[in-house]
Design an enzyme around this catalytic site. Structure first.
Site, PDB file in Angstrom:
ATOM      1  N   HIS A 309      -4.833  -1.227  -4.414  1.00  0.00           N
ATOM      2  CA  HIS A 309      -5.136   0.093  -3.873  1.00  0.00           C
ATOM      3  C   HIS A 309      -5.841  -0.075  -2.544  1.00  0.00           C
ATOM      4  CE1 HIS A 309      -6.674   4.190  -3.638  1.00  0.00           C
ATOM      5  NE2 HIS A 309      -5.708   4.484  -4.488  1.00  0.00           N
ATOM      6  N   ASP A 367      -1.355   4.269 -11.893  1.00  0.00           N
ATOM      7  CA  ASP A 367       0.075   4.268 -12.191  1.00  0.00           C
ATOM      8  C   ASP A 367       0.497   3.194 -13.180  1.00  0.00           C
ATOM      9  OD1 ASP A 367       0.692   6.414 -10.586  1.00  0.00           O
ATOM     10  OD2 ASP A 367       0.680   5.164  -8.795  1.00  0.00           O
TER      11      ASP A 367
HETATM   12  N1  ACO Z   1       1.347  -6.991  -5.687  1.00  0.00           N
HETATM   13  C1  ACO Z   1       1.222  -8.153  -5.007  1.00  0.00           C
HETATM   14  N2  ACO Z   1       0.481  -8.322  -3.923  1.00  0.00           N
HETATM   15  C2  ACO Z   1      -0.181  -7.247  -3.456  1.00  0.00           C
HETATM   16  C3  ACO Z   1      -0.100  -5.989  -4.105  1.00  0.00           C
HETATM   17  C4  ACO Z   1       0.686  -5.888  -5.263  1.00  0.00           C
HETATM   18  N3  ACO Z   1       0.803  -4.722  -5.928  1.00  0.00           N
HETATM   19  N4  ACO Z   1      -0.868  -5.097  -3.430  1.00  0.00           N
HETATM   20  C5  ACO Z   1      -1.381  -5.769  -2.399  1.00  0.00           C
HETATM   21  N5  ACO Z   1      -0.973  -7.076  -2.418  1.00  0.00           N
HETATM   22  C6  ACO Z   1      -1.378  -8.132  -1.490  1.00  0.00           C
HETATM   23  C7  ACO Z   1      -0.658  -8.003  -0.155  1.00  0.00           C
HETATM   24  O1  ACO Z   1       0.537  -8.749  -0.145  1.00  0.00           O
HETATM   25  C8  ACO Z   1      -1.700  -8.569   0.778  1.00  0.00           C
HETATM   26  O2  ACO Z   1      -1.696  -9.972   0.664  1.00  0.00           O
HETATM   27  P1  ACO Z   1      -1.930 -10.902   1.967  1.00  0.00           P
HETATM   28  O3  ACO Z   1      -3.296 -10.544   2.480  1.00  0.00           O
HETATM   29  O4  ACO Z   1      -1.824 -12.305   1.458  1.00  0.00           O
HETATM   30  O5  ACO Z   1      -0.831 -10.548   2.935  1.00  0.00           O
HETATM   31  C9  ACO Z   1      -3.029  -8.101   0.192  1.00  0.00           C
HETATM   32  O6  ACO Z   1      -2.782  -7.943  -1.216  1.00  0.00           O
HETATM   33  C10 ACO Z   1      -3.534  -6.794   0.785  1.00  0.00           C
HETATM   34  O7  ACO Z   1      -2.524  -5.812   0.598  1.00  0.00           O
HETATM   35  P2  ACO Z   1      -2.160  -4.684   1.639  1.00  0.00           P
HETATM   36  O8  ACO Z   1      -0.702  -4.361   1.482  1.00  0.00           O
HETATM   37  O9  ACO Z   1      -2.663  -5.050   2.999  1.00  0.00           O
HETATM   38  O10 ACO Z   1      -3.053  -3.510   1.092  1.00  0.00           O
HETATM   39  P3  ACO Z   1      -2.891  -1.980   1.443  1.00  0.00           P
HETATM   40  O11 ACO Z   1      -4.234  -1.366   1.272  1.00  0.00           O
HETATM   41  O12 ACO Z   1      -2.205  -1.776   2.759  1.00  0.00           O
HETATM   42  O13 ACO Z   1      -1.868  -1.442   0.306  1.00  0.00           O
HETATM   43  C11 ACO Z   1      -1.026  -0.531  -1.700  1.00  0.00           C
HETATM   44  C12 ACO Z   1      -2.271  -0.741  -0.809  1.00  0.00           C
HETATM   45  C13 ACO Z   1       0.093   0.127  -0.868  1.00  0.00           C
HETATM   46  C14 ACO Z   1      -1.379   0.426  -2.830  1.00  0.00           C
HETATM   47  C15 ACO Z   1      -0.560  -1.904  -2.256  1.00  0.00           C
HETATM   48  O14 ACO Z   1      -1.594  -2.470  -3.036  1.00  0.00           O
HETATM   49  C16 ACO Z   1       0.717  -1.796  -3.056  1.00  0.00           C
HETATM   50  O15 ACO Z   1       1.804  -1.798  -2.467  1.00  0.00           O
HETATM   51  N6  ACO Z   1       0.626  -1.700  -4.432  1.00  0.00           N
HETATM   52  C17 ACO Z   1       1.796  -1.542  -5.250  1.00  0.00           C
HETATM   53  C18 ACO Z   1       2.266  -0.100  -5.230  1.00  0.00           C
HETATM   54  C19 ACO Z   1       1.337   0.795  -6.024  1.00  0.00           C
HETATM   55  O16 ACO Z   1       0.979   0.515  -7.158  1.00  0.00           O
HETATM   56  N7  ACO Z   1       0.996   1.950  -5.397  1.00  0.00           N
HETATM   57  C20 ACO Z   1       0.179   2.955  -6.047  1.00  0.00           C
HETATM   58  C21 ACO Z   1      -1.087   3.201  -5.303  1.00  0.00           C
HETATM   59  S1  ACO Z   1      -2.117   4.305  -6.179  1.00  0.00           S
HETATM   60  C22 ACO Z   1      -1.408   5.816  -5.948  1.00  0.00           C
HETATM   61  O17 ACO Z   1      -0.749   6.143  -4.982  1.00  0.00           O
HETATM   62  C23 ACO Z   1      -1.659   6.785  -7.008  1.00  0.00           C
END
Ligand code: ACO
Length: 433
Positions: A309, A367
Protein backbone atom coordinates in the site's frame (compact mmCIF):
# COMPACT_ATOMS: atom_id res chain seq x y z
CA UNK A 1 -15.48 23.92 5.58
CA UNK A 2 -13.52 26.23 7.87
CA UNK A 3 -9.73 26.08 7.22
CA UNK A 4 -8.00 25.00 10.44
CA UNK A 5 -4.43 24.37 9.34
CA UNK A 6 -2.07 26.57 11.40
CA UNK A 7 1.44 27.87 10.87
CA UNK A 8 3.97 26.13 13.15
CA UNK A 9 7.29 27.31 11.71
CA UNK A 10 9.05 27.96 8.47
CA UNK A 11 11.56 26.39 6.08
CA UNK A 12 14.02 28.19 3.84
CA UNK A 13 14.57 26.94 0.32
CA UNK A 14 17.46 28.25 -1.74
CA UNK A 15 17.45 27.74 -5.51
CA UNK A 16 20.44 29.32 -7.29
CA UNK A 17 20.71 32.86 -5.94
CA UNK A 18 17.09 33.03 -4.77
CA UNK A 19 15.91 32.12 -1.29
CA UNK A 20 12.34 31.84 -0.14
CA UNK A 21 10.94 31.35 3.33
CA UNK A 22 8.10 28.87 3.20
CA UNK A 23 5.55 28.43 6.02
CA UNK A 24 5.45 25.02 7.75
CA UNK A 25 1.85 24.13 8.58
CA UNK A 26 0.45 21.84 11.25
CA UNK A 27 -2.68 19.70 11.16
CA UNK A 28 -4.32 18.11 14.24
CA UNK A 29 -2.32 14.85 13.87
CA UNK A 30 0.15 13.57 11.30
CA UNK A 31 3.25 15.09 9.72
CA UNK A 32 3.65 18.83 9.17
CA UNK A 33 3.54 20.17 5.60
CA UNK A 34 5.66 22.77 3.84
CA UNK A 35 3.38 25.29 2.17
CA UNK A 36 4.90 25.82 -1.29
CA UNK A 37 2.08 27.90 -2.79
CA UNK A 38 4.29 30.97 -3.30
CA UNK A 39 7.36 29.00 -4.47
CA UNK A 40 6.91 29.47 -8.22
CA UNK A 41 6.01 33.14 -7.91
CA UNK A 42 9.17 33.88 -5.90
CA UNK A 43 11.74 31.49 -7.41
CA UNK A 44 10.53 30.50 -10.92
CA UNK A 45 10.80 26.76 -10.06
CA UNK A 46 8.16 24.10 -9.55
CA UNK A 47 8.33 21.02 -7.34
CA UNK A 48 8.41 17.58 -9.03
CA UNK A 49 6.42 14.78 -7.38
CA UNK A 50 4.92 12.23 -9.82
CA UNK A 51 2.33 10.11 -8.05
CA UNK A 52 2.15 12.64 -5.18
CA UNK A 53 4.44 10.63 -2.90
CA UNK A 54 5.36 13.72 -0.85
CA UNK A 55 2.50 16.08 -1.60
CA UNK A 56 -0.64 16.94 0.36
CA UNK A 57 -3.18 18.06 -2.25
CA UNK A 58 -5.72 19.57 0.16
CA UNK A 59 -6.71 20.20 3.76
CA UNK A 60 -9.25 17.64 4.98
CA UNK A 61 -11.11 16.89 8.22
CA UNK A 62 -12.64 13.55 7.23
CA UNK A 63 -10.20 10.62 7.39
CA UNK A 64 -6.78 10.14 8.97
CA UNK A 65 -4.30 7.34 8.23
CA UNK A 66 -1.10 6.63 10.15
CA UNK A 67 0.58 4.23 7.73
CA UNK A 68 3.42 3.26 10.09
CA UNK A 69 1.15 2.42 13.01
CA UNK A 70 -1.62 0.89 10.86
CA UNK A 71 -4.27 3.36 12.10
CA UNK A 72 -7.35 4.46 10.18
CA UNK A 73 -9.77 7.00 11.68
CA UNK A 74 -13.03 8.33 10.21
CA UNK A 75 -13.67 11.74 11.80
CA UNK A 76 -11.42 10.58 14.67
CA UNK A 77 -13.08 7.19 15.30
CA UNK A 78 -10.98 3.99 14.80
CA UNK A 79 -12.20 1.86 11.89
CA UNK A 80 -12.48 -1.35 13.95
CA UNK A 81 -14.77 0.34 16.52
CA UNK A 82 -17.00 1.69 13.77
CA UNK A 83 -17.17 -1.72 12.04
CA UNK A 84 -18.03 -3.43 15.34
CA UNK A 85 -20.58 -0.92 16.67
CA UNK A 86 -22.25 0.91 13.79
CA UNK A 87 -24.45 0.36 10.78
CA UNK A 88 -23.20 1.59 7.41
CA UNK A 89 -25.71 4.46 7.41
CA UNK A 90 -24.44 5.64 10.83
CA UNK A 91 -20.93 5.73 9.36
CA UNK A 92 -22.20 7.43 6.21
CA UNK A 93 -23.84 10.11 8.37
CA UNK A 94 -20.58 10.51 10.29
CA UNK A 95 -18.51 10.94 7.14
CA UNK A 96 -20.95 13.44 5.65
CA UNK A 97 -21.68 15.48 8.79
CA UNK A 98 -18.64 15.09 11.04
CA UNK A 99 -20.48 13.56 14.03
CA UNK A 100 -22.18 10.23 14.72
CA UNK A 101 -25.96 10.64 14.56
CA UNK A 102 -28.26 10.69 17.59
CA UNK A 103 -31.13 8.16 17.49
CA UNK A 104 -33.53 10.69 15.97
CA UNK A 105 -30.97 11.97 13.46
CA UNK A 106 -30.30 8.39 12.36
CA UNK A 107 -34.00 7.62 11.99
CA UNK A 108 -34.44 10.69 9.79
CA UNK A 109 -31.32 9.90 7.71
CA UNK A 110 -32.35 6.26 7.24
CA UNK A 111 -35.80 7.43 6.14
CA UNK A 112 -34.32 9.88 3.61
CA UNK A 113 -31.92 7.33 2.11
CA UNK A 114 -34.46 4.51 2.10
CA UNK A 115 -37.01 6.67 0.28
CA UNK A 116 -34.61 7.54 -2.53
CA UNK A 117 -33.51 4.00 -3.39
CA UNK A 118 -35.73 3.60 -6.46
CA UNK A 119 -34.41 4.91 -9.76
CA UNK A 120 -36.53 6.65 -12.42
CA UNK A 121 -38.35 3.95 -14.36
CA UNK A 122 -36.92 5.20 -17.65
CA UNK A 123 -33.46 4.63 -16.15
CA UNK A 124 -34.21 0.89 -16.05
CA UNK A 125 -34.32 0.91 -19.85
CA UNK A 126 -30.89 2.52 -20.06
CA UNK A 127 -29.35 -0.90 -19.33
CA UNK A 128 -30.84 -2.52 -22.42
CA UNK A 129 -28.27 -0.78 -24.63
CA UNK A 130 -25.46 -2.90 -23.20
CA UNK A 131 -24.41 -6.29 -24.53
CA UNK A 132 -25.88 -9.02 -22.36
CA UNK A 133 -22.43 -10.02 -21.09
CA UNK A 134 -21.26 -6.46 -20.29
CA UNK A 135 -19.00 -6.36 -17.20
CA UNK A 136 -20.99 -4.80 -14.32
CA UNK A 137 -18.21 -2.26 -13.65
CA UNK A 138 -18.50 -0.96 -17.24
CA UNK A 139 -22.23 -0.50 -16.72
CA UNK A 140 -21.60 1.32 -13.41
CA UNK A 141 -19.32 3.94 -14.97
CA UNK A 142 -21.91 4.71 -17.65
CA UNK A 143 -25.02 4.44 -15.47
CA UNK A 144 -23.73 6.72 -12.72
CA UNK A 145 -22.64 9.31 -15.29
CA UNK A 146 -26.15 9.05 -16.76
CA UNK A 147 -27.69 10.03 -13.41
CA UNK A 148 -26.83 13.62 -14.28
CA UNK A 149 -29.27 13.35 -17.20
CA UNK A 150 -32.03 11.82 -15.08
CA UNK A 151 -31.59 14.07 -12.03
CA UNK A 152 -30.49 17.30 -13.64
CA UNK A 153 -32.47 19.28 -11.05
CA UNK A 154 -29.77 18.58 -8.43
CA UNK A 155 -26.63 19.47 -10.37
CA UNK A 156 -26.15 23.11 -9.33
CA UNK A 157 -23.08 22.76 -7.14
CA UNK A 158 -23.42 26.30 -5.73
CA UNK A 159 -26.77 25.43 -4.15
CA UNK A 160 -26.20 23.67 -0.80
CA UNK A 161 -29.67 22.07 -0.87
CA UNK A 162 -29.08 20.61 -4.36
CA UNK A 163 -25.71 19.27 -3.22
CA UNK A 164 -27.44 17.54 -0.31
CA UNK A 165 -30.17 16.09 -2.55
CA UNK A 166 -27.63 14.75 -5.07
CA UNK A 167 -25.62 13.22 -2.19
CA UNK A 168 -28.69 11.46 -0.79
CA UNK A 169 -29.69 10.31 -4.26
CA UNK A 170 -26.32 8.76 -4.98
CA UNK A 171 -25.94 7.02 -1.60
CA UNK A 172 -29.49 5.68 -1.91
CA UNK A 173 -29.42 4.64 -5.58
CA UNK A 174 -25.92 3.23 -5.86
CA UNK A 175 -26.88 -0.23 -4.41
CA UNK A 176 -29.93 -0.32 -6.71
CA UNK A 177 -27.79 0.46 -9.78
CA UNK A 178 -25.06 -1.99 -8.70
CA UNK A 179 -27.65 -4.74 -8.22
CA UNK A 180 -29.17 -3.90 -11.62
CA UNK A 181 -25.74 -4.09 -13.28
CA UNK A 182 -25.32 -7.54 -11.68
CA UNK A 183 -28.80 -8.77 -12.61
CA UNK A 184 -28.36 -7.57 -16.20
CA UNK A 185 -25.02 -9.36 -16.52
CA UNK A 186 -26.54 -12.66 -15.36
CA UNK A 187 -29.75 -12.30 -17.38
CA UNK A 188 -32.15 -11.98 -14.45
CA UNK A 189 -34.92 -9.39 -13.96
CA UNK A 190 -34.25 -6.37 -11.75
CA UNK A 191 -35.39 -6.62 -8.15
CA UNK A 192 -36.88 -3.45 -6.67
CA UNK A 193 -35.67 -2.15 -3.29
CA UNK A 194 -37.73 -2.75 -0.15
CA UNK A 195 -38.07 0.05 2.39
CA UNK A 196 -38.34 -2.12 5.50
CA UNK A 197 -34.83 -3.57 5.01
CA UNK A 198 -31.50 -2.16 6.16
CA UNK A 199 -29.07 -0.78 3.54
CA UNK A 200 -26.91 -3.95 3.60
CA UNK A 201 -29.90 -6.35 3.65
CA UNK A 202 -31.64 -4.50 0.84
CA UNK A 203 -28.56 -4.65 -1.37
CA UNK A 204 -28.09 -8.39 -0.80
CA UNK A 205 -31.76 -9.01 -1.55
CA UNK A 206 -31.70 -6.92 -4.74
CA UNK A 207 -28.72 -8.99 -5.89
CA UNK A 208 -29.84 -12.49 -4.93
CA UNK A 209 -33.63 -12.54 -4.95
CA UNK A 210 -35.46 -13.82 -8.04
CA UNK A 211 -39.19 -13.66 -8.88
CA UNK A 212 -39.45 -17.43 -8.40
CA UNK A 213 -37.90 -17.37 -4.94
CA UNK A 214 -37.39 -14.61 -2.38
CA UNK A 215 -34.01 -14.35 -0.67
CA UNK A 216 -33.69 -13.86 3.08
CA UNK A 217 -30.08 -12.91 3.81
CA UNK A 218 -28.26 -14.84 6.55
CA UNK A 219 -27.54 -12.50 9.52
CA UNK A 220 -23.80 -13.25 9.14
CA UNK A 221 -23.98 -12.22 5.48
CA UNK A 222 -25.70 -8.95 6.48
CA UNK A 223 -23.00 -8.30 9.10
CA UNK A 224 -20.26 -9.02 6.55
CA UNK A 225 -21.90 -6.73 3.99
CA UNK A 226 -22.09 -4.01 6.65
CA UNK A 227 -18.36 -4.50 7.36
CA UNK A 228 -17.46 -4.37 3.66
CA UNK A 229 -19.44 -1.15 3.27
CA UNK A 230 -17.89 0.51 6.33
CA UNK A 231 -14.28 -0.59 5.77
CA UNK A 232 -14.24 0.72 2.21
CA UNK A 233 -16.28 3.89 2.81
CA UNK A 234 -13.40 6.35 2.76
CA UNK A 235 -9.63 6.35 2.64
CA UNK A 236 -8.27 9.86 2.57
CA UNK A 237 -6.80 11.16 -0.73
CA UNK A 238 -6.51 7.81 -2.59
CA UNK A 239 -6.46 7.74 -6.41
CA UNK A 240 -10.24 7.65 -6.98
CA UNK A 241 -10.99 10.26 -4.30
CA UNK A 242 -8.34 12.55 -5.75
CA UNK A 243 -9.96 11.96 -9.15
CA UNK A 244 -13.35 12.98 -7.75
CA UNK A 245 -11.82 16.12 -6.21
CA UNK A 246 -9.92 16.90 -9.42
CA UNK A 247 -13.05 16.50 -11.57
CA UNK A 248 -15.05 18.53 -9.04
CA UNK A 249 -12.49 21.33 -8.99
CA UNK A 250 -13.70 22.39 -12.45
CA UNK A 251 -17.22 22.64 -10.93
CA UNK A 252 -18.46 19.60 -12.87
CA UNK A 253 -21.72 18.17 -11.52
CA UNK A 254 -21.55 15.62 -8.68
CA UNK A 255 -22.85 12.64 -10.68
CA UNK A 256 -20.16 13.18 -13.34
CA UNK A 257 -17.49 13.50 -10.61
CA UNK A 258 -18.53 10.23 -8.93
CA UNK A 259 -18.55 8.49 -12.34
CA UNK A 260 -14.94 9.71 -12.78
CA UNK A 261 -14.11 8.22 -9.35
CA UNK A 262 -15.65 4.87 -10.35
CA UNK A 263 -13.53 4.84 -13.54
CA UNK A 264 -10.36 5.38 -11.51
CA UNK A 265 -11.35 2.79 -8.91
CA UNK A 266 -11.66 0.16 -11.65
CA UNK A 267 -7.88 -0.28 -12.12
CA UNK A 268 -6.18 -3.39 -10.65
CA UNK A 269 -3.77 -1.26 -8.61
CA UNK A 270 -6.73 0.33 -6.81
CA UNK A 271 -10.28 -1.03 -6.40
CA UNK A 272 -9.74 -3.73 -9.02
CA UNK A 273 -7.19 -5.38 -6.73
CA UNK A 274 -9.86 -7.42 -4.89
CA UNK A 275 -10.83 -9.18 -8.12
CA UNK A 276 -7.16 -9.60 -9.07
CA UNK A 277 -6.37 -10.98 -5.59
CA UNK A 278 -9.11 -13.61 -5.79
CA UNK A 279 -8.05 -14.60 -9.31
CA UNK A 280 -4.50 -14.95 -8.02
CA UNK A 281 -5.61 -17.22 -5.13
CA UNK A 282 -7.57 -19.37 -7.61
CA UNK A 283 -4.58 -19.51 -9.95
CA UNK A 284 -2.26 -20.64 -7.15
CA UNK A 285 -4.93 -23.19 -6.23
CA UNK A 286 -3.12 -25.25 -3.60
CA UNK A 287 -0.74 -24.51 -0.74
CA UNK A 288 2.12 -26.52 -2.30
CA UNK A 289 2.26 -24.05 -5.25
CA UNK A 290 2.89 -21.05 -2.97
CA UNK A 291 6.73 -21.19 -2.76
CA UNK A 292 7.05 -21.16 -6.58
CA UNK A 293 4.55 -18.28 -6.77
CA UNK A 294 6.48 -16.27 -4.16
CA UNK A 295 9.70 -16.85 -6.11
CA UNK A 296 7.94 -15.48 -9.22
CA UNK A 297 6.91 -12.37 -7.26
CA UNK A 298 10.48 -11.84 -6.08
CA UNK A 299 11.70 -12.24 -9.67
CA UNK A 300 9.16 -9.55 -10.66
CA UNK A 301 7.19 -11.90 -12.91
CA UNK A 302 3.98 -10.92 -11.06
CA UNK A 303 2.79 -8.92 -8.07
CA UNK A 304 1.33 -10.39 -4.93
CA UNK A 305 -2.11 -8.83 -5.34
CA UNK A 306 -3.79 -7.63 -2.15
CA UNK A 307 -0.37 -6.86 -0.67
CA UNK A 308 1.37 -3.50 -0.31
CA UNK A 309 0.00 0.00 0.00
CA UNK A 310 1.22 3.50 -0.74
CA UNK A 311 0.45 4.66 2.81
CA UNK A 312 0.37 1.57 5.06
CA UNK A 313 3.83 0.34 5.92
CA UNK A 314 2.37 -2.06 8.50
CA UNK A 315 -0.77 -4.22 8.61
CA UNK A 316 -3.77 -2.47 7.00
CA UNK A 317 -6.27 -2.16 9.92
CA UNK A 318 -9.10 -2.91 7.47
CA UNK A 319 -7.46 -6.20 6.51
CA UNK A 320 -7.49 -7.26 10.21
CA UNK A 321 -11.27 -6.75 10.43
CA UNK A 322 -11.81 -8.30 6.99
CA UNK A 323 -9.80 -11.42 7.83
CA UNK A 324 -12.07 -12.02 10.87
CA UNK A 325 -15.18 -11.31 8.78
CA UNK A 326 -14.05 -13.77 6.09
CA UNK A 327 -13.66 -16.50 8.74
CA UNK A 328 -17.12 -15.74 10.18
CA UNK A 329 -18.76 -16.00 6.75
CA UNK A 330 -16.95 -19.23 5.83
CA UNK A 331 -17.91 -20.77 9.20
CA UNK A 332 -21.56 -19.69 8.90
CA UNK A 333 -21.79 -21.10 5.37
CA UNK A 334 -20.07 -24.39 6.27
CA UNK A 335 -17.02 -23.55 4.19
CA UNK A 336 -14.35 -24.01 6.94
CA UNK A 337 -12.18 -25.90 4.51
CA UNK A 338 -12.40 -23.30 1.76
CA UNK A 339 -9.31 -23.91 -0.40
CA UNK A 340 -8.98 -20.18 -1.22
CA UNK A 341 -8.82 -19.28 2.47
CA UNK A 342 -6.20 -21.98 3.06
CA UNK A 343 -4.05 -20.56 0.25
CA UNK A 344 -4.57 -16.98 1.50
CA UNK A 345 -3.59 -17.78 5.11
CA UNK A 346 -0.49 -19.70 4.06
CA UNK A 347 0.47 -17.08 1.48
CA UNK A 348 0.21 -14.38 4.15
CA UNK A 349 2.27 -16.44 6.63
CA UNK A 350 5.06 -17.12 4.15
CA UNK A 351 5.12 -13.56 2.75
CA UNK A 352 5.29 -11.97 6.20
CA UNK A 353 8.37 -14.07 7.05
CA UNK A 354 10.12 -13.44 3.73
CA UNK A 355 12.91 -10.84 3.60
CA UNK A 356 11.67 -9.40 0.25
CA UNK A 357 8.34 -8.41 1.82
CA UNK A 358 9.88 -7.44 5.18
CA UNK A 359 12.40 -5.08 3.52
CA UNK A 360 9.69 -3.38 1.47
CA UNK A 361 7.18 -3.30 4.37
CA UNK A 362 4.57 -5.15 2.34
CA UNK A 363 1.56 -6.34 4.34
CA UNK A 364 -1.92 -7.55 3.32
CA UNK A 365 -4.31 -4.73 2.40
CA UNK A 366 -8.11 -4.87 2.67
CA UNK A 367 -8.42 -6.51 -0.74
CA UNK A 368 -6.54 -9.61 0.32
CA UNK A 369 -9.51 -10.91 2.35
CA UNK A 370 -12.44 -8.95 0.91
CA UNK A 371 -12.44 -11.08 -2.27
CA UNK A 372 -12.76 -14.30 -0.25
CA UNK A 373 -15.65 -12.76 1.73
CA UNK A 374 -17.54 -11.54 -1.34
CA UNK A 375 -16.94 -14.86 -3.10
CA UNK A 376 -18.44 -16.72 -0.13
CA UNK A 377 -21.43 -14.33 -0.13
CA UNK A 378 -22.12 -15.44 -3.72
CA UNK A 379 -20.76 -12.50 -5.73
CA UNK A 380 -18.82 -13.27 -8.91
CA UNK A 381 -15.37 -11.66 -9.14
CA UNK A 382 -16.48 -9.00 -11.63
CA UNK A 383 -18.87 -7.61 -8.98
CA UNK A 384 -16.16 -7.04 -6.35
CA UNK A 385 -15.08 -3.62 -7.58
CA UNK A 386 -18.72 -2.68 -8.05
CA UNK A 387 -19.31 -3.38 -4.35
CA UNK A 388 -16.28 -1.28 -3.56
CA UNK A 389 -17.79 1.58 -5.58
CA UNK A 390 -21.06 1.27 -3.63
CA UNK A 391 -19.13 1.56 -0.35
CA UNK A 392 -16.79 4.34 -1.46
CA UNK A 393 -19.58 6.56 -2.84
CA UNK A 394 -20.21 8.16 0.55
CA UNK A 395 -16.50 8.91 1.02
CA UNK A 396 -16.26 10.44 -2.45
CA UNK A 397 -19.30 12.60 -1.76
CA UNK A 398 -18.06 13.72 1.67
CA UNK A 399 -14.70 14.66 0.14
CA UNK A 400 -16.32 16.36 -2.87
CA UNK A 401 -18.59 18.40 -0.58
CA UNK A 402 -15.66 19.36 1.62
CA UNK A 403 -13.75 20.55 -1.46
CA UNK A 404 -16.66 22.61 -2.77
CA UNK A 405 -17.00 24.39 0.58
CA UNK A 406 -13.26 24.92 1.15
CA UNK A 407 -12.46 28.63 0.73
CA UNK A 408 -8.84 27.82 -0.25
CA UNK A 409 -9.92 25.50 -3.10
CA UNK A 410 -8.82 26.24 -6.66
CA UNK A 411 -9.18 24.38 -9.95
CA UNK A 412 -6.75 21.44 -9.81
CA UNK A 413 -4.05 22.17 -12.38
CA UNK A 414 -0.62 20.55 -11.86
CA UNK A 415 2.42 21.62 -13.88
CA UNK A 416 5.12 19.46 -15.53
CA UNK A 417 8.80 19.21 -16.37
CA UNK A 418 8.81 19.44 -20.15
CA UNK A 419 11.44 17.26 -21.84
CA UNK A 420 10.03 17.29 -25.38
CA UNK A 421 11.34 19.16 -28.41
CA UNK A 422 12.03 22.88 -27.91
CA UNK A 423 10.61 25.46 -30.37
CA UNK A 424 11.06 24.50 -34.05
CA UNK A 425 9.48 25.63 -37.32
CA UNK A 426 7.17 23.55 -39.54
CA UNK A 427 9.07 22.48 -42.70
CA UNK A 428 7.24 21.95 -46.05
CA UNK A 429 6.29 18.26 -46.43
CA UNK A 430 8.90 17.56 -49.19
CA UNK A 431 11.68 18.70 -46.84
CA UNK A 432 10.71 16.51 -43.82
CA UNK A 433 12.24 13.23 -42.73
N1 ACO B 1 3.96 -7.54 -4.80
C1 ACO B 1 5.30 -7.53 -4.99
N2 ACO B 1 6.08 -6.47 -4.85
C2 ACO B 1 5.49 -5.32 -4.49
C3 ACO B 1 4.09 -5.23 -4.27
C4 ACO B 1 3.33 -6.40 -4.42
N3 ACO B 1 1.99 -6.39 -4.23
N4 ACO B 1 3.78 -3.96 -3.92
C5 ACO B 1 4.93 -3.29 -3.95
N5 ACO B 1 5.97 -4.11 -4.28
C6 ACO B 1 7.38 -3.74 -4.35
C7 ACO B 1 7.69 -2.95 -5.61
O1 ACO B 1 8.09 -3.80 -6.66
C8 ACO B 1 8.82 -2.08 -5.12
O2 ACO B 1 10.00 -2.85 -5.06
P1 ACO B 1 11.43 -2.21 -5.45
O3 ACO B 1 11.64 -1.08 -4.49
O4 ACO B 1 12.41 -3.33 -5.29
O5 ACO B 1 11.30 -1.75 -6.88
C9 ACO B 1 8.45 -1.75 -3.68
O6 ACO B 1 7.65 -2.86 -3.24
C10 ACO B 1 7.68 -0.45 -3.53
O7 ACO B 1 6.52 -0.53 -4.34
P2 ACO B 1 5.91 0.67 -5.16
O8 ACO B 1 5.24 0.10 -6.38
O9 ACO B 1 6.93 1.74 -5.35
O10 ACO B 1 4.85 1.19 -4.13
P3 ACO B 1 3.63 2.14 -4.46
O11 ACO B 1 3.31 2.87 -3.20
O12 ACO B 1 3.87 2.97 -5.68
O13 ACO B 1 2.44 1.11 -4.83
C11 ACO B 1 0.58 -0.34 -4.64
C12 ACO B 1 1.43 0.76 -3.96
C13 ACO B 1 0.12 0.16 -6.03
C14 ACO B 1 -0.67 -0.59 -3.81
C15 ACO B 1 1.44 -1.63 -4.78
O14 ACO B 1 1.82 -2.08 -3.49
C16 ACO B 1 0.71 -2.72 -5.53
O15 ACO B 1 0.73 -2.72 -6.77
N6 ACO B 1 0.05 -3.69 -4.81
C17 ACO B 1 -0.70 -4.73 -5.46
C18 ACO B 1 -2.06 -4.20 -5.90
C19 ACO B 1 -2.98 -3.99 -4.71
O16 ACO B 1 -3.15 -4.85 -3.86
N7 ACO B 1 -3.64 -2.80 -4.72
C20 ACO B 1 -4.62 -2.48 -3.70
C21 ACO B 1 -4.23 -1.26 -2.94
S1 ACO B 1 -5.35 -0.97 -1.63
C22 ACO B 1 -6.72 -0.34 -2.38
O17 ACO B 1 -6.73 0.28 -3.42
C23 ACO B 1 -7.97 -0.58 -1.67
Amino acid sequence: MENKVAKSGSATLTVGDKSVELPVLKGSVGPDVVDIRKLYGETDVFTFDPGFTSTASCESQITFIDGDQGILLYRGYPIDQLAESCSFLEVAYLLLNGELPTASELTEFEHTITHHTMVHDQFNRFFQGFRRDAPPMAIMVAAVGALSAFYHDSTNIHDEKQREISAHRMIAKMPTIAAQAFKYSVGQPFVYPRNELSYAENFLRMCFSVPAEDYKPHPVAVKAMNHLLILQADHEQNASTSTVRQAGSSEANPFACIAAGIACLWGPLHGGANEAALNMLKEIGTVDKIPAFIEGVKNREQKLMGFGHRVYKSYDPRAKVMQKTAHEVLDAFGMHDDPLMKVAMELERIALEDQYFIDRKLYPNVDFYSGITMNALGFPADMFTVLFAVSRTVGWIAQWNEMISDPSQKISRPRQVYTGAPHRDVAPIEKRG
